[in-house]
Enzyme design. Structure first.
Site, PDB file in Angstrom:
ATOM      1  N   ASP A  31       0.845  -1.091   0.080  1.00  0.00           N
ATOM      2  CA  ASP A  31      -0.078  -0.162   0.068  1.00  0.00           C
ATOM      3  C   ASP A  31       1.105   1.248  -0.005  1.00  0.00           C
ATOM      4  O   ASP A  31       2.107   0.979   0.293  1.00  0.00           O
ATOM      5  CB  ASP A  31      -0.863  -0.116   1.272  1.00  0.00           C
ATOM      6  N   THR A  63      -2.597   1.291  -5.189  1.00  0.00           N
ATOM      7  CA  THR A  63      -3.056   2.397  -4.113  1.00  0.00           C
ATOM      8  C   THR A  63      -4.304   2.854  -4.791  1.00  0.00           C
ATOM      9  O   THR A  63      -4.479   2.837  -5.945  1.00  0.00           O
ATOM     10  CB  THR A  63      -1.935   3.577  -4.170  1.00  0.00           C
ATOM     11  N   ASN A  70      -8.294  -0.268   3.915  1.00  0.00           N
ATOM     12  CA  ASN A  70      -8.590  -0.660   2.547  1.00  0.00           C
ATOM     13  C   ASN A  70      -7.535  -1.757   1.994  1.00  0.00           C
ATOM     14  O   ASN A  70      -7.516  -2.241   0.794  1.00  0.00           O
ATOM     15  CB  ASN A  70      -8.352   0.494   1.747  1.00  0.00           C
TER      16      ASN A  70
END
Lengths: 1113, 239
Positions: free
Chosen positions: A393, A669, A781
């Site tokens: 990430d 991302t 996420n």
């Protein structure tokens, strides 16, 4: 504390209308979900046992494992007297030991679960149960939303509400949500809110973060709802005092949870290989059984039939075929130790040990936040040594999500020194002259502050621009305490910089901006905001100074801005663009700044056009853009800013070493392409030496198809390249092409991906490449990605623990990843491979002796060893040394493992334990068993002892072979161990000592007199081991078993040295090489480092005055 | 003097198991629970002592050795029947049941079916060599590891003209033939042997040591040669 910032009221009426195609998700349903039970019970239970249920449940679970069930089956076989070739205790004792160890491990695991359950349940009690009982949710600033809410009203005017969604999609800029006007009127009126009885019909739960459709029915009116009114679970309220919401989705239905993917049981590739090998061994065992059974049938017919006078068969078993059948099962029992019971439990113990090493590693402990590394799944350690793909990430993992104003170029002169690479300590600029300065801000160039003090007009204009051209809101709580509410961290950094340098943005109204310029207040008339968007890549403000001048201030991407400069700026432009290149090379995010003076007539004329366009109905945006374009030209360049998106500590070095180890790093991302690429450059994942940059930006399937197809063609020529793609590319049905292209690239950056797509990318690589994948992330996420990768790592210590809870490992800093992989992973893999090799070797040499003996004892399933020896060999005599090796062995120390990335490669290529090495181990074991049997056989064949008495009797033979075996395997482990600790020595020598101690104890008079039928070997050890020839046999057996291995290893080191051998050799002869991490400063191609995490729309909010409350209050 | 049997599978699993160590220790145990089947009891219920297939198949030829002083007069070579078994076997592992005399100790039991006389008559001359502690019996009960084996039968008593071993000359064996071997296609032999420091006359160890020693030395030379040759080539670790 204590302040009730808001109240949340759940609706009470059902809605009977339903929009076709949409599922009715009334708030009643949500009520039921959250407190459907009589009293709100939101307890989480993950523990399996309590004191009462432990024994039966645990035993049941253990017998469900195939291996244990198999041993139970063997135990039953052993109880049949015709078959039983071994006493029942040879199986039950190891089985009990295994069960006990497993049970102890389960108990400790469950204790931890009980503990964490209690923690979670208690924590939730503070937030949720309270909330449910009182029908209240305290949603304050910085509070994580716990459900998907429909925004009803907020503390801000017009029901506005600012949220940060970094947890959800990784984007760092603020977003605005606005309640419907009808509901925002409710305000903070608790009574009216309590009476609110609207119903919502909306789409069923799904995982699309940016879409929502629904209808609100209230007071016989329909209001359509969209994403603008939604506060999704996981978002954080910013700059907003409080808000009221109505729960639309709760629990697993929330978009965040819909995105988090399923938890899968993870197993390592070694596990899978081990299972295959165990099956093979099992097949091998059956083959041996069949061979021996056939041998038995033939023997019974040829020899045994005549021998019956001495050895009766009972009537049942008279045919040789039936005898062979029984022998088969007898041999299965004897030879079952090739698949040892202790294998699985030993592997578990070793993994647990390795996990503790990680937990205890001080070099992975983050003292600032007091967070040690933590292993949450203990069964994956060796896979850490085989990672080939890392999916990372960006926000919060690679970057700190902190922007700092780092450098600037003003009128062709650069200011600011980077503090990162220069070793000499530079003193930061002292901002104490400025009472409103932000203490955290640091700048390392004193010449800039001097220029300001000298009154350089360009420098003043530069900072004036920064303090005027933005969409920041300010709030002055107490005198001297200025708080900025920023829409993007970049803007925050710029405005804060201006503030520290004496151009303090104080407050704004829809029409004015008040700035304190070098100590005196100046109020500018704000005439227009030419808002930012992704196409324009710039924003401008038009202000009127108190003395009537009209000025346009513009900031934006250099490429865009340079096209719109006045021709007279050419020289400055080249100078500045050189500076920009320099900044870009350091991975800074740059913006170019320009201004323009306007005459009043010109402005008025233009403003009229603007207002006309503003009211035009069709394609208003294009018209506006054209109008903006009209005024933003012939500007004068001021300079450029460089904002550093602060990386986590040591990220660059970590990434550099990881890529040296042939690990491919993909950044996934949710953020924008510019920002993502910029980070790619700043952490040297992308460098300009990479000759091709592929950017797949196509929005439709067709476009993407074309682009990818083109890439496949180009691609074959080039080696070093990277690949940036946007989420749209993932939606296209192009799996194969995508993976083919992406996997050939060194670096892949995927931007604008949803959490679900992150997982899809991981799955794609898992599916098409047989490589070990690792996902690392910090936010909610990343959960799906963490769950679907082979290994998931959570960065702990940030807000929100969701990623950590879903992960297998967690630590506080990205840079620890290097140590985790290079040291712990590598060692784990190395140790596990060595352990498995030795383990299979040991069991084959132990067991196959029976096979050879079968040919000399009429295939009667007579064991070579004493039954007690068989019982104890695997759990006492030979278990601890190999366990110690599996726990502590290392070929090179941790520093070298860290320094020499190449040492990581054997793991990726799976060189240390595969089918090939397995067969070598097996062959080694077979050879050893051969030597172990035939040397004593030859020596004892038809002979007598030195005193003329027995030596070739069965019992002496058993003792001789057993002693040889213990010594051979001990010598072998001593040869295999490359790192000796006190524990290793103790275990190896101790095992031999224990062997002899137990041998003499079991062959002693006392124990025989008590249990004559169970210890018939009385006096054997004394008689056999006092014979010289027995020791000569043992010595010869040991030498013959071990010599080929030594020869082979010696030759291998000479002829075909491994990387480790080379390293060890060179370490002996040379000084250790200096650690070298390549750093790239120079760049040879022009590149813009423009990146700006900003969103359109704030300019409009400001000019419409919707979000200005500071003035009104 | 050894007797040697070939093709006699003393190491067969069911054979090895077929004994009761508790019974041989003189304990009064129920041998029904042991592995002695089918040599446990007679059909009338009398237990067999000693029970089991091993005891039942005991080697029961008697061998005498005669030395011809001249062509006509032969004297029997004095042979010792004691001290042929392990001390631990004789004194720990095997014990007669206790009673006022041996025959009463074995009362209520009967001899194994293949035996010609009961256990308490194995050596009537020597109380210390009778019953379960008879050396021949003890030696037989220590089963061999391989189907071809030799068991110590008698030792030469170094007296008179045999003080320095057996003098050269003519000897004859007188063998009472009780133990059938042809039925299982076996052979039996009598072996006269002296012992050396390393035990009996087995050349295997010597040969094995010589061969493996030679191989190891050879391998050592080869390895050294290869190592020296390769040392010139520098194979240092390169990044």
């Amino acid at each position: 504390p204590g302040r009730v910032d808001g109240l949340f009221r759940q609706g009470e009426e059902e809605v009977d209308q339903e929009v076709p195609g949409l599922r009715g998700a009334t708030d009643r349903e949500c009520v039921q979900k959250e407190d459907g039970c009589e009293e709100p019970n939101n307890r989480i239970k993950t523990s399996k046992y309590n004191i009462l249920t432990f024994l039966p449940v645990n035993l049941f679970e253990q017998f469900q494992r195939v291996a244990n069930a198999y041993f139970l089956f063997l135990l039953i076989l052993q109880l049949i007297p015709e078959i039983s070739s071994l006493s029942w205790f040879t199986t039950i004792v190891p089985l009990m030991v295994v069960f006990t160890i497993t049970a102890v491990k389960d108990v400790t695991d469950d204790c931890f679960r009980h503990k964490s359950d209690n923690q979670v349940n208690n924590r939730q009690a503070e937030v949720l149960i309270d909330a449910l009982r009182d029908d209240r949710i305290y949603l304050t600033s910085l509070f994580f939303s716990q459900a998907d809410l429909l925004l009803l009203s907020s503390s801000e005017p017009h029901g506005l509400c600012y949220i940060e969604t970094a947890e959800l999609d990784g984007e760092t800029n603020l977003k605005v949500r606005q309640a419907l006007p009808v509901t925002s009127e409710l305000g903070a009126d608790i009574r009216r809110l309590a009476e609110f009885d609207g119903g919502v019909v909306c789409e069923p739960p799904n995982n699309k973060l940016d879409k929502f459709t629904g209808v609100l029915f209230w007071k016989n009116n329909r209001y359509s709802l969209n994403n603008e009114q939604m506060l999704l679970r996981g978002c954080v309220l910013r700059n907003t005092g409080w808000c009221f919401g109505m729960v639309i989705f709760a629990g697993p239905d929330t978009k965040l949870m819909q995105n988090s993917g399923r938890t899968k049981f993870k197993r390592t590739s070694i596990d899978r290989l081990m299972n295959t090998l165990v099956l093979w061994i099992f097949g091998f065992l059956v083959c041996m059984g069949i061979i021996l059974a056939i041998g038995n049938s033939i023997w019974e017919q040829q020899v045994g039939a005549h021998f019956r006078i001495y050895l009766y068969w009972s009537e049942v078993v008279n045919s040789s075929v039936f005898s062979g059948f029984l022998t088969f099962w007898s041999y299965i029992i004897i030879l079952n130790s090739v698949v040892p019971i202790s294998l699985y439990v030993s592997v578990e113990v070793i993994r647990l040990g390795h996990s503790y090493f990680i937990n205890w590693d001080r070099k992975m402990y983050y003292p600032k936040k007091d967070i040690p590394a933590e292993v949450r799944t203990t069964t994956l350690n060796e896979e850490l040594g085989q990672v080939e793909y890392i999916f990372s990430d960006k926000t919060g993992t690679i970057t700190q999500n902190i922007m700092t104003f780092n450098k600037c170029s003003i009128n062709g002169k650069t200011y600011g020194k980077s503090n990162n690479y220069s070793r000499t300590k530079t003193v930061p600029v002292d901002f104490s002259f400025n009472p409103l300065a932000d203490r955290k801000f640091q700048f390392y160039d004193h010449s800039l502050i001097e220029s300001i003090k000298l009154g350089d007009s360009m420098v003043h204009e530069f900072f004036r621009l920064l303090s005027l051209c933005h969409t920041v809101m300010s709030e002055e709580k107490n005198a001297g305490e200025l708080i900025y509410q920023v829409q993007s961290p970049d803007e925050g950094a710029l405005v804060t910089a201006a503030r520290n340098f004496g151009f303090i943005f104080k407050s704004r109204t829809p029409e004015t901006i008040t700035v304190e310029e070098m100590g005196k207040l100046v109020t500018y008339q704000l005439l227009a905001i030419l808002d930012f968007n992704n196409i324009r890549k710039r924003m401008s403000v038009i202000v009127q100074t108190p003395d009537g001048q009209i000025k346009l201030y513009c900031k934006g991407a250099d490429t865009v801005l340079f096209e719109r400069l006045h021709p007279s700026n050419e020289e400055l432009m080249y100078l500045t663009s050189d500076h920009l290149e320099e900044f870009a090379g350091e991975g800074l995010r740059t913006l170019a700044l320009a201004y323009k003076s306007l005459t009043e007539e010109h402005f008025k004329e233009w403003f009229k056009i603007l207002q006309e366009e503003n009211t035009s109905l069709d394609s208003r945006n294009e018209h506006l853009a054209a109008a903006y374009e009209e005024i933003e030209k012939d500007m004068m360049l001021l300079g450029a800013t460089a904002v550093e998106d602060k990386l986590q500590e040591g990220v660059t070095e970590t990434i550099a070493s990881l890529s040296l180890a042939n690990i491919k790093i993909w950044v996934l991302t949710g953020d924008k392409q510019e920002t993502a690429m910029n980070i790619g450059y700043s952490c040297h994942m992308l460098t300009d030496t990479m000759n091709e940059i592929f950017i797949v930006t196509g929005h439709t399937v067709m476009e993407v198809c074309q682009e990818v197809a083109m890439l496949v063609c180009i691609h074959k020529k080039n080696k070093e390249e990277y690949f940036v793609l946007q989420a749209h590319a993932l939606e296209a049905d192009l799996e194969n092409e995508f993976v083919e292209v992406a996997c050939m690239c060194q670096t892949v950056i995927c931007c604008r991906v949803t959490p679900c797509q992150k997982a899809q990318v991981v799955e794609l690589v898992k599916k098409h490449r047989k490589a070990v994948t690792l996902a690392i992330g910090d936010g909610a996420n990343d959960i799906s990605m963490i769950k679907s990768a082979h290994i998931g790592i959570g960065i702990s210590g940030e807000e929100g623990m969701q990623a950590v809870l879903a992960s297998d490992y967690s630590f506080a800093q990205f840079r620890y990843l290097k140590r985790l992989l290079f040291v712990h992973g590598r060692w784990s893999y190395f140790r596990m491979c060595k352990f498995l090799c030795y383990f299979f070797y040991k069991n084959f040499s132990f067991t196959l002796v029976h096979f050879w003996f079968g040919f000399f004892c009429g295939f009667s399933a007579q064991t070579v060893y004493d039954q007690w020896f068989i019982t104890l060999f695997n759990i006492v005599y030979a278990s601890l040394p190999v366990l110690a090796m599996g726990l502590f062995d290392q070929d090179v120390n941790d520093e070298n493992s860290m320094d020499y990335a190449k040492l990581y490669e054997p793991g990726q290529l799976n060189l240390l334990f595969n089918k090939h090495t397995f067969f070598i181990c097996i062959a080694h074991g077979v050879y050893t068993s051969f030597a172990l049997f035939f040397i004593p056989y030859g020596a004892f064949y038809n002979t007598a002892g030195e005193d003329g008495k027995h030596i070739a009797d069965y019992q002496s033979f058993a003792v001789t072979v057993a002693t040889s075996l213990v010594i051979v395997v001990s010598v072998q482990i001593a040869l295999d161990t490359s790192y000796w600790t006190a524990i290793n020595r103790f275990f190896v020598l101790g095992s031999i000592a224990v062997y002899f101690a137990i041998l003499f104890a079991m062959h002693s008079d006392g124990i025989f007199v008590i249990f004559p039928n169970h210890f018939p070997f009385v006096g054997n050890a004394r008689n056999s081991l006092s014979q010289i020839s027995v020791w000569l046999v043992i010595l010869l057996t040991t030498v013959v078993s071990v010599m080929p291995v030594i020869t082979f290893r010696f030759l291998k080191e000479d002829l075909n040295p491994t990387i480790t051998d080379q390293l060890q050799k060179s370490r002996r002869k040379q000084k250790p090489l200096q650690n070298y991490i390549p750093r790239v400063y120079r760049r040879n191609s022009r590149r813009s480092a423009y990146a700006f995490s900003h969103q359109e729309g704030f300019g409009e909010l400001i000019t419409s005055g919707k979000n200005i409350n500071a003035v009104k209050n | 003097m050894y007797y040697r049997l070939q093709n006699f599978y003393q190491n067969h699993r069911r054979y090895v198991l077929s004994r009761s160590d508790a019974q041989l220790l003189g304990q009064d145990v129920n041998i029904q629970n042991s592995n002695c089947e089918p040599f446990t009891t007679y059909p009338n219920g009398t237990p067999v002592a000693p029970c089991g297939a091993i005891a039942n198949s005991m080697f029961n030829d008697s061998i005498q050795l005669f030395y011809y002083l001249n062509s006509s007069t032969a004297i029997e070579v004095p042979l010792l029947k004691n001290g042929n078994s392990w001390w631990s076997d004789k004194n720990v592992k095997f014990r007669n049941p206790t009673s006022y005399n041996l025959s009463s100790a074995f009362a209520g039991t009967t001899r194994p079916p293949y035996w010609q006389k009961p256990a308490y008559l194995l050596d009537e001359e020597d109380e210390r060599n009778n019953g379960y502690i008879n050396d021949d019996f003890i030696i037989w009960m220590r089963v061999s590891a391989f189907p071809t084996f030799r068991n110590l039968y008698r030792r030469l008593s170094h007296t008179n003209q045999f003080a320095d071993g057996l003098p050269a000359g003519n000897y004859t064996f007188h063998i009472t033939y009780n133990f059938p071997v042809t039925k299982f296609k076996g052979q039996k032999q009598v072996v006269l042997s002296t012992i050396t420091w390393s035990g009996g006359s087995n050349l295997f160890l010597g040969i094995a040591y010589t061969v493996s020693g030679a191989v190891i030395v050879l391998a050592g030379f080869i390895i050294t040669a290869i190592h020296l040759k390769l040392r010139k080539k520098k194979t240092y670790f390169q990044r």
